[in-house]
Scaffold this active site. Structure first.
Site, PDB file in Angstrom:
ATOM      1  N   GLU A  65       5.454  -5.446  -2.718  1.00  0.00           N
ATOM      2  CA  GLU A  65       4.735  -5.739  -3.960  1.00  0.00           C
ATOM      3  C   GLU A  65       3.747  -4.599  -4.161  1.00  0.00           C
ATOM      4  O   GLU A  65       2.664  -4.599  -3.572  1.00  0.00           O
ATOM      5  CB  GLU A  65       4.008  -7.091  -3.841  1.00  0.00           C
ATOM      6  CG  GLU A  65       4.941  -8.278  -3.611  1.00  0.00           C
ATOM      7  CD  GLU A  65       5.732  -8.662  -4.861  1.00  0.00           C
ATOM      8  OE1 GLU A  65       5.389  -8.208  -5.966  1.00  0.00           O
ATOM      9  OE2 GLU A  65       6.713  -9.418  -4.726  1.00  0.00           O
ATOM     10  N   CYS A  93      -3.241  -5.279  -9.967  1.00  0.00           N
ATOM     11  CA  CYS A  93      -1.979  -4.521  -9.932  1.00  0.00           C
ATOM     12  C   CYS A  93      -1.290  -4.528 -11.275  1.00  0.00           C
ATOM     13  O   CYS A  93      -0.596  -3.571 -11.620  1.00  0.00           O
ATOM     14  CB  CYS A  93      -1.072  -5.091  -8.851  1.00  0.00           C
ATOM     15  SG  CYS A  93      -0.718  -6.840  -9.077  1.00  0.00           S
TER      16      CYS A  93
HETATM   17  P1  NAD Z   1      -3.292  -0.033   0.335  1.00  0.00           P
HETATM   18  O1  NAD Z   1      -1.852   0.289   0.240  1.00  0.00           O
HETATM   19  O2  NAD Z   1      -4.245   1.084   0.487  1.00  0.00           O
HETATM   20  O3  NAD Z   1      -3.561  -1.004   1.565  1.00  0.00           O
HETATM   21  C1  NAD Z   1      -2.853  -2.220   1.737  1.00  0.00           C
HETATM   22  C2  NAD Z   1      -2.841  -2.581   3.187  1.00  0.00           C
HETATM   23  O4  NAD Z   1      -2.111  -1.613   3.893  1.00  0.00           O
HETATM   24  C3  NAD Z   1      -4.222  -2.636   3.835  1.00  0.00           C
HETATM   25  O5  NAD Z   1      -4.433  -3.917   4.353  1.00  0.00           O
HETATM   26  C4  NAD Z   1      -4.163  -1.621   4.943  1.00  0.00           C
HETATM   27  O6  NAD Z   1      -4.731  -2.114   6.135  1.00  0.00           O
HETATM   28  C5  NAD Z   1      -2.692  -1.417   5.154  1.00  0.00           C
HETATM   29  N1  NAD Z   1      -2.343  -0.102   5.678  1.00  0.00           N
HETATM   30  C6  NAD Z   1      -3.050   1.043   5.609  1.00  0.00           C
HETATM   31  N2  NAD Z   1      -2.370   2.050   6.234  1.00  0.00           N
HETATM   32  C7  NAD Z   1      -1.226   1.507   6.695  1.00  0.00           C
HETATM   33  C8  NAD Z   1      -0.108   2.028   7.419  1.00  0.00           C
HETATM   34  N3  NAD Z   1      -0.018   3.305   7.784  1.00  0.00           N
HETATM   35  N4  NAD Z   1       0.893   1.190   7.726  1.00  0.00           N
HETATM   36  C9  NAD Z   1       0.854  -0.108   7.354  1.00  0.00           C
HETATM   37  N5  NAD Z   1      -0.191  -0.634   6.676  1.00  0.00           N
HETATM   38  C10 NAD Z   1      -1.209   0.156   6.346  1.00  0.00           C
HETATM   39  O7  NAD Z   1      -3.630  -0.914  -0.944  1.00  0.00           O
HETATM   40  P2  NAD Z   1      -5.024  -1.521  -1.352  1.00  0.00           P
HETATM   41  O8  NAD Z   1      -5.968  -0.418  -1.684  1.00  0.00           O
HETATM   42  O9  NAD Z   1      -5.446  -2.547  -0.368  1.00  0.00           O
HETATM   43  O10 NAD Z   1      -4.624  -2.289  -2.692  1.00  0.00           O
HETATM   44  C11 NAD Z   1      -4.457  -1.643  -3.905  1.00  0.00           C
HETATM   45  C12 NAD Z   1      -3.001  -1.373  -4.214  1.00  0.00           C
HETATM   46  O11 NAD Z   1      -2.261  -2.575  -4.075  1.00  0.00           O
HETATM   47  C13 NAD Z   1      -2.778  -0.920  -5.645  1.00  0.00           C
HETATM   48  O12 NAD Z   1      -1.805   0.086  -5.667  1.00  0.00           O
HETATM   49  C14 NAD Z   1      -2.260  -2.164  -6.337  1.00  0.00           C
HETATM   50  O13 NAD Z   1      -1.476  -1.929  -7.472  1.00  0.00           O
HETATM   51  C15 NAD Z   1      -1.463  -2.777  -5.243  1.00  0.00           C
HETATM   52  N6  NAD Z   1      -1.324  -4.211  -5.473  1.00  0.00           N
HETATM   53  C16 NAD Z   1      -0.102  -4.698  -5.787  1.00  0.00           C
HETATM   54  C17 NAD Z   1       0.038  -6.052  -6.058  1.00  0.00           C
HETATM   55  C18 NAD Z   1       1.363  -6.658  -6.397  1.00  0.00           C
HETATM   56  O14 NAD Z   1       1.463  -7.882  -6.355  1.00  0.00           O
HETATM   57  N7  NAD Z   1       2.384  -5.894  -6.716  1.00  0.00           N
HETATM   58  C19 NAD Z   1      -1.069  -6.891  -5.995  1.00  0.00           C
HETATM   59  C20 NAD Z   1      -2.294  -6.342  -5.675  1.00  0.00           C
HETATM   60  C21 NAD Z   1      -2.416  -5.001  -5.411  1.00  0.00           C
END
Ligand code: NAD
Length: 483
Positions: free
Chosen positions: A225, A259
Site C-alpha cells: 500500500e 496517501c
Molecule cells: P516510509 O516508507 O518512510 O516508512 C514506512 C515504514 O517502513 C516505517 O515504519 C519504517 O520503519 C519502515 N522502514 C524504513 N526502512 C525500511 C527498510 N529498509 N525495510 C523495511 N522497512 C523499512 O513511509 P512513511 O513516511 O512512514 O509514510 C508515508 C508514505 O506512506 C507516503 O508515501 C504515503 O503515501 C504512504 N502511505 C500509503 C498509504 C496507503 O494506504 N497506500 C497509507 C498511508 C501512507
C-alpha cells in the site's frame, strides 16, 4: 494451549527477538489453524472493545506524536473507520467463510469441486506514521477475520501511538494472537525479512521496493500500500466553488499528510485565477487561522517539515510562485506547522512536481483541453487515487476508462477510502494487492481448491490402456465439443 508472553519487543536489542516472536505466534496458529466463525467474531469484538476503551489514550498519543492533531480527525479518519470496518466484516463474515462450489469438466465427472478459504497463517503488518491507528487496526481486523495470527510493526515516527497501540492490544489479546513490535528502520528491515505467510506494507514507494525484495527471499506474498501523486482534474463546466471547497477539505485533513490526498490539481487554463480565488476562500473558511489553530494538524517531524520546505524552495528557484493561504500576520517559525498554500507556474523540472508532496501545498497545473489533462496523468506513474470533477456522465466514464489509478472519486476527494465495501489498493508505483472488506478477507486467505472424489471412480476411462473405445470416444467428443 496458552503460550507464555514473548519478551517485550521494545527496544529490540537481541536479534533473536523477532524470529522468536514469529515462532511463538506460528506455534499458536498451528495449535488452532482454522478458527471457526465464533472465534473470529470474538477476536473482532475484542478489537472493538479495546479500541473503544482506549480511545481517549489513543487520541492523546496521536496528538503528542504530531504536536497538533485534532482529536476530531483521529475520530473521523482513524477510529470510526476501524469500527465501521469491524461492523462490515461482522455482518458478512459467515458468507465470506463459506466454501464455494465449482463445476468440474467431463473428464472428472462425478467428483465435487470447491474452493475453501483457509487462513494463511501468520500475517505481518507494517505501519506508517500518518494514520498509525487506521493503518494498523484496519488490516488487523481483516487478517483476524480471515483466521490469521498477526505481528504488527508500528512506525518509529509515531512512538507514543506505537506504545498506546501495544497497550491497547495487550489489554485484549495474548501476544501469540497479536504481537505489536516497536523500533526503528533496522527493526523494520528485519521484520520485513521474516518468513511470514503474508506481509502487508503501508508506506512509501521507495521503502516498498526494499520490503518486496526482502519478502522475495522467503517467497512471502506481499500487499504493498504505497503512495504517489494523486491528481484532481476539474472540468471547466464544473462549478469551481464546489470543486475548490471539496479539494480544500481533502488537502487540509492531516495537513495533506494522507496517501490519497489530492497532490496537485489540473485546472483549465482560463479558470486558474477563479479556482485560486475559490480555493483561498474555502481554505480560509475551514481554517481562519492556521499557526495557532488546534483544528489544523502539524507536520509530523522537523525532518518532514524541512523536506516539504525543500520542495517549495526548489520550485521557487525554478520559477514557481507559491502563495500562503494563512493570514499574513501569522508566524509559523517555532511551530511544526506549514501553511496551506497554492503553487502556480510549476513545471516537470521541479521536485514539487515529481515527489509525493505529502503536505499542504497544492500545485495548480493549467491544461487546455481534457485530453491534455488525461495525457499529463497517463505520462506519469499510476497514482493511488484520481479525482475528477464533472457532472457529465459520458465524460466521467471516459476519464475512468482512460486512466489507471488505485481508486477514484468523482466530484469528491479522499472519501472513497471510507467505503469499506470496496477494495483499497494501488497499481504500479502506488502499490499492489488490496484490502478492506471482502477483498481484504480474500487477501489474507488462501483460496484452496479441493477436489473430492467418491467411492467409485466414475472416470476410469481416462486411464491407460489408451486404446479403450470409451476413451477414444471421450477424446472425439471433447475435440468436437470444445475444439
Ligand atoms: P516510509 O516508507 O518512510 O516508512 C514506512 C515504514 O517502513 C516505517 O515504519 C519504517 O520503519 C519502515 N522502514 C524504513 N526502512 C525500511 C527498510 N529498509 N525495510 C523495511 N522497512 C523499512 O513511509 P512513511 O513516511 O512512514 O509514510 C508515508 C508514505 O506512506 C507516503 O508515501 C504515503 O503515501 C504512504 N502511505 C500509503 C498509504 C496507503 O494506504 N497506500 C497509507 C498511508 C501512507
Amino acid at each position: 494451549m496458552k503460550h507464555d508472553t514473548i519478551a517485550p519487543a521494545d527496544p529490540v536489542a537481541d536479534e533473536q527477538i523477532l524470529p522468536d516472536c514469529l515462532a511463538l505466534v506460528r506455534a499458536a496458529y498451528r495449535d488452532d489453524p482454522h478458527p471457526d466463525l465464533a472465534a473470529r467474531l470474538d477476536r473482532l469484538d475484542r478489537l472493538r472493545t479495546a479500541l473503544v476503551d482506549h480511545r481517549q489514550a489513543l487520541i492523546r498519543a496521536v496528538q503528542s506524536d504530531f504536536t497538533t492533531r485534532p482529536g476530531a480527525e483521529t475520530d473521523l479518519l482513524e477510529i470510526i473507520p476501524v469500527l465501521e470496518s469491524i461492523a462490515h466484516t461482522r455482518t458478512h463474515l459467515r458468507k465470506w467463510m463459506r466454501s464455494s462450489r465449482r463445476s468440474v469438466p467431463l473428464g472428472l465427472w462425478g467428483a465435487r469441486a470447491a474452493v475453501h478459504y483457509q487462513p494463511k497463517g501468520v500475517v505481518g503488518i507494517m505501519v506508517p506514521w500518518n494514520f498509525p491507528l487506521f493503518l494498523s487496526l484496519s488490516p488487523l481486523a481483516g487478517a483476524l477475520a480471515a483466521g490469521n495470527r498477526v505481528m504488527i510493526k508500528m512506525s518509529e515516527l509515531a512512538p507514543a501511538t506505537a506504545k498506546a497501540v501495544e497497550q491497547m492490544i495487550a489489554a485484549e489479546f495474548d501476544k501469540a494472537e497479536v504481537a505489536v513490535i516497536t523500533g526503528g528502520p533496522d527493526v523494520a528491515a528485519e521484520f520485513s525479512a521474516l518468513p511470514f505467510d503474508h506481509l502487508l506494507f503501508t508506506g512509501s514507494t521507495s521503502v516498498g521496493r526494499k520490503v518486496m525484495q526482502a519478502a522475495a527471499q522467503n517467497l512471502t506474498p506481499v500487499t504493498l500500500e504505497l503512495g504517489g501523486k494523486s491528481p484532481a482534474i476539474v472540468h471547466p463546466d464544473f462549478p469551481l466553488k464546489t470543486a475548490a471547497s471539496r479539494i480544500a477539505f481533502g488537502k487540509g485533513l492531516n495537513a495533506g499528510q494522507i496517501c490519497v490526498a489530492p497532490d496537485y490539481v489540473l485546472v483549465q487554463r482560463t479558470k486558474v485565477d477563479d479556482f485560486i480565488a475559490a480555493y483561498t476562500k474555502a481554505v480560509q473558511k475551514l481554517y481562519p487561522t492556521q499557526a495557532d489553530n488546534p483544528d489544523y494538524t502539524s507536520i509530523i517531524s522537523p525532518d518532514h517539515k524541512s523536506r516539504i520546505e525543500g520542495l517549495i524552495e526548489d520550485a521557487q528557484a525554478k520559477g514557481a510562485i507559491i502563495t500562503s493561504l494563512a493570514p499574513p500576520a501569522e508566524d509559523f517559525d517555532g511551530t511544526q506547522k506549514l501553511p496551506m498554500s497554492v503553487a502556480i507556474q510549476v513545471d516537470p523540472t521541479m521536485d514539487l512536481m515529481n515527489d509525493e508532496i505529502f503536505g499542504p501545498v497544492l500545485p495548480i497545473v493549467a491544461y487546455d483541453d481534457l485530453e491534455d489533462a488525461l495525457a499529463y496523468v497517463n505520462d506519469r506513474d499510476r497514482p493511488l487515487a484520481l479525482y475528477y470533477f464533472d457532472w457529465d456522465k459520458d465524460r466521467t466514464q471516459h476519464v475512468i476508462q482512460s486512466t489507471h489509478s488505485g481508486g477514484a472519486a468523482i466530484n469528491d476527494v479522499v472519501t472513497q477510502v471510507a467505503a469499506d465495501d470496496m477494495p483499497f489498493g494501488g497499481i504500479g508505483a502506488s502499490g499492489m494487492g488490496h484490502y478492506h472488506g471482502h477483498e481484504g478477507f480474500l487477501t489474507f486467505s488462501k483460496a484452496k481448491s479441493v477436489l473430492h472424489k467418491g467411492r467409485f471412480n466414475t472416470t476410469w476411462f481416462i486411464q491407460a490402456p489408451w486404446g479403450k473405445a470409451l476413451f477414444r470416444m471421450y477424446v472425439w467428443l471433447m475435440l468436437k465439443w470444445r475444439g
